[in-house]
Design a protein around this motif. Structure first.
Motif, mmCIF file in Angstrom:
data_model
loop_
_atom_site.group_PDB
_atom_site.id
_atom_site.type_symbol
_atom_site.label_atom_id
_atom_site.label_comp_id
_atom_site.label_asym_id
_atom_site.label_seq_id
_atom_site.Cartn_x
_atom_site.Cartn_y
_atom_site.Cartn_z
ATOM 1 N N GLU A 27 -2.345 -6.217 7.284
ATOM 2 C CA GLU A 27 -1.687 -5.127 6.560
ATOM 3 C C GLU A 27 -0.169 -5.297 6.478
ATOM 4 O OE1 GLU A 27 -3.014 -2.726 4.956
ATOM 5 O OE2 GLU A 27 -5.065 -2.535 5.688
ATOM 6 N N TYR A 60 7.046 6.455 13.833
ATOM 7 C CA TYR A 60 6.663 5.941 12.519
ATOM 8 C C TYR A 60 7.028 4.462 12.403
ATOM 9 C CZ TYR A 60 5.855 10.738 10.957
ATOM 10 O OH TYR A 60 5.374 12.018 10.807
ATOM 11 N N ALA A 82 1.515 -2.773 12.803
ATOM 12 C CA ALA A 82 0.403 -2.757 11.848
ATOM 13 C C ALA A 82 -0.465 -3.999 12.033
ATOM 14 C CB ALA A 82 0.949 -2.715 10.425
ATOM 15 N N LEU A 139 4.490 1.054 11.965
ATOM 16 C CA LEU A 139 4.618 0.027 10.934
ATOM 17 C C LEU A 139 4.812 -1.352 11.548
ATOM 18 C CD1 LEU A 139 6.884 1.948 8.398
ATOM 19 C CD2 LEU A 139 4.397 1.670 8.344
ATOM 20 N N LEU A 170 0.804 5.265 2.707
ATOM 21 C CA LEU A 170 -0.304 4.351 3.003
ATOM 22 C C LEU A 170 -1.546 5.095 3.499
ATOM 23 C CD1 LEU A 170 1.590 1.388 4.741
ATOM 24 C CD2 LEU A 170 0.717 1.498 2.400
ATOM 25 N N ARG A 214 7.031 -9.303 11.334
ATOM 26 C CA ARG A 214 7.158 -8.115 12.186
ATOM 27 C C ARG A 214 8.631 -7.889 12.545
ATOM 28 N NH1 ARG A 214 2.264 -6.196 13.452
ATOM 29 N NH2 ARG A 214 0.510 -7.660 13.637
ATOM 30 N N TRP A 248 -1.891 6.615 6.416
ATOM 31 C CA TRP A 248 -2.103 6.400 7.844
ATOM 32 C C TRP A 248 -1.769 7.670 8.623
ATOM 33 C CZ3 TRP A 248 0.534 0.946 8.700
ATOM 34 C CH2 TRP A 248 -0.181 -0.019 7.959
ATOM 35 N N VAL A 289 10.351 -6.272 9.607
ATOM 36 C CA VAL A 289 10.072 -4.837 9.519
ATOM 37 C C VAL A 289 10.953 -4.082 10.510
ATOM 38 C CG1 VAL A 289 8.326 -3.054 9.942
ATOM 39 C CG2 VAL A 289 7.718 -5.118 8.669
ATOM 40 N N VAL A 315 6.594 5.838 4.200
ATOM 41 C CA VAL A 315 5.699 4.680 4.099
ATOM 42 C C VAL A 315 4.355 4.991 4.750
ATOM 43 C CG1 VAL A 315 5.330 2.295 4.824
ATOM 44 C CG2 VAL A 315 7.560 2.990 3.936
ATOM 45 N N VAL A 316 4.397 5.556 5.957
ATOM 46 C CA VAL A 316 3.152 5.872 6.675
ATOM 47 C C VAL A 316 2.304 6.856 5.876
ATOM 48 C CG1 VAL A 316 2.216 7.008 8.736
ATOM 49 C CG2 VAL A 316 4.083 5.361 8.955
ATOM 50 N N VAL A 355 2.590 -3.205 4.190
ATOM 51 C CA VAL A 355 3.672 -2.420 4.777
ATOM 52 C C VAL A 355 5.011 -2.800 4.155
ATOM 53 C CG1 VAL A 355 5.017 -2.073 6.895
ATOM 54 C CG2 VAL A 355 2.516 -1.946 6.965
#
Length: 280
Positions: free
Chosen positions: A82, A71, A78, A75, A61, A36, A63, A39, A57-58, A86
């Protein structure tokens, strides 16, 4: 990216305990917070560019963004299961959104995955994650890709990718494995046939066994027949139960079938590209 040897505790190493090479699937607890954090750091570039990458990315995917969350925040938060998906998406889309994820970020990610004994690693092209398979097996794959002509090599790479990516697609992997073999086998065995398939190649080799040989020595110390190649082709061909829709036996391929198919294709592409099978 060539990783060093896996970490081993000092007391275990001094006690002569064997190195633990067990790889962990998914996101083990030890890796959740570090991933995390990765990210979050990877999405700390220039605000406008970072937002575009996170949004891509969102959307990719599938989402939906909550009105109370950014956004990047979506992520970062998540679900644990997931997180690898991501991260894989971030790496894939980085090429379209440069100046966000840097080389140091990718190097750090590979280190985190290795320290955590993750079953995944950063792909060599740094555009996604891939399964951390046995080095000898992966070496055979790379040799087959190098030996094959460009189109077959690309198909084989796609088969490997869809087999070992974090969210595998076994049906696509199996199809690409067969296409890679066809790309090499059809012009070799049936050069004058425009619509040859692996099935017609198999049928020809079975009918014209006396016209073909392999470098594998037979019982009489002479080059053996094509049977080993034909049998492997036939098992690969008949195992594609996803080929025709509507049949009562038609279904998607499962992961074990995809892995077996891609490794069979690696061997067949290597054999067919290096004249292991040849016309007498």
């Amino acid at each position: 990216m060539n990783a060093p040897q896996p970490f081993q505790r000092l007391d275990d190493r001094l006690a002569g305990k064997p190195l633990d090479d067990v790889l962990l699937a998914g996101v083990p607890t030890r890796l959740e917070i570090p991933l995390r954090e990765w990210v979050s750091r990877a999405l700390q570039g220039p605000p406008d560019v970072t937002r575009r990458l996170a949004r891509a990315v969102v959307i990719s995917l599938g989402w939906s963004l909550n009105a109370n969350r950014t956004y990047s925040g979506l992520l970062y938060n998540a679900p644990r299961e997931e997180l690898l998906v991501v991260i894989d998406a971030i790496l894939q889309l980085t090429a379209e959104h440069p100046d966000v994820v840097e080389w140091d970020d990718i190097t750090e990610l590979e280190q985190l995955l290795r320290y955590g004994r993750s079953a995944y690693k950063v792909a060599e092209n740094m555009r996604g994650l891939t399964y951390r398979v046995d080095p000898t097996v992966e070496g055979s794959f790379k040799e087959a890709v190098q030996a094959a002509e460009p189109t077959a090599a690309k198909m084989l790479q796609q088969a490997w990718y869809h087999t070992y990516r974090p969210d595998p697609d076994p049906t696509t992997a199996y199809r690409e494995a067969i296409r890679a073999v066809e790309q090499v086998a059809c012009p070799l065995v049936l050069p004058n046939t425009d619509k040859a398939t692996l099935g017609t190649v198999i049928a020809h080799l079975r009918q014209a066994t006396a016209k073909w040989e392999t470098v594998l020595i037979g019982a009489n110390a002479a080059p053996g027949g094509p049977e080993p190649v034909v049998e492997l082709m036939a098992r690969l061909w008949s195992g594609q139960v996803s080929r025709h829709g509507g049949s009562k036996n038609s279904r998607d391929q499962d992961q074990a079938e995809a892995e077996a198919a891609v490794h069979a294709a690696v061997l067949l592409v290597q054999w067919l590209s290096t004249e292991t099978l040849r016309r007498k």
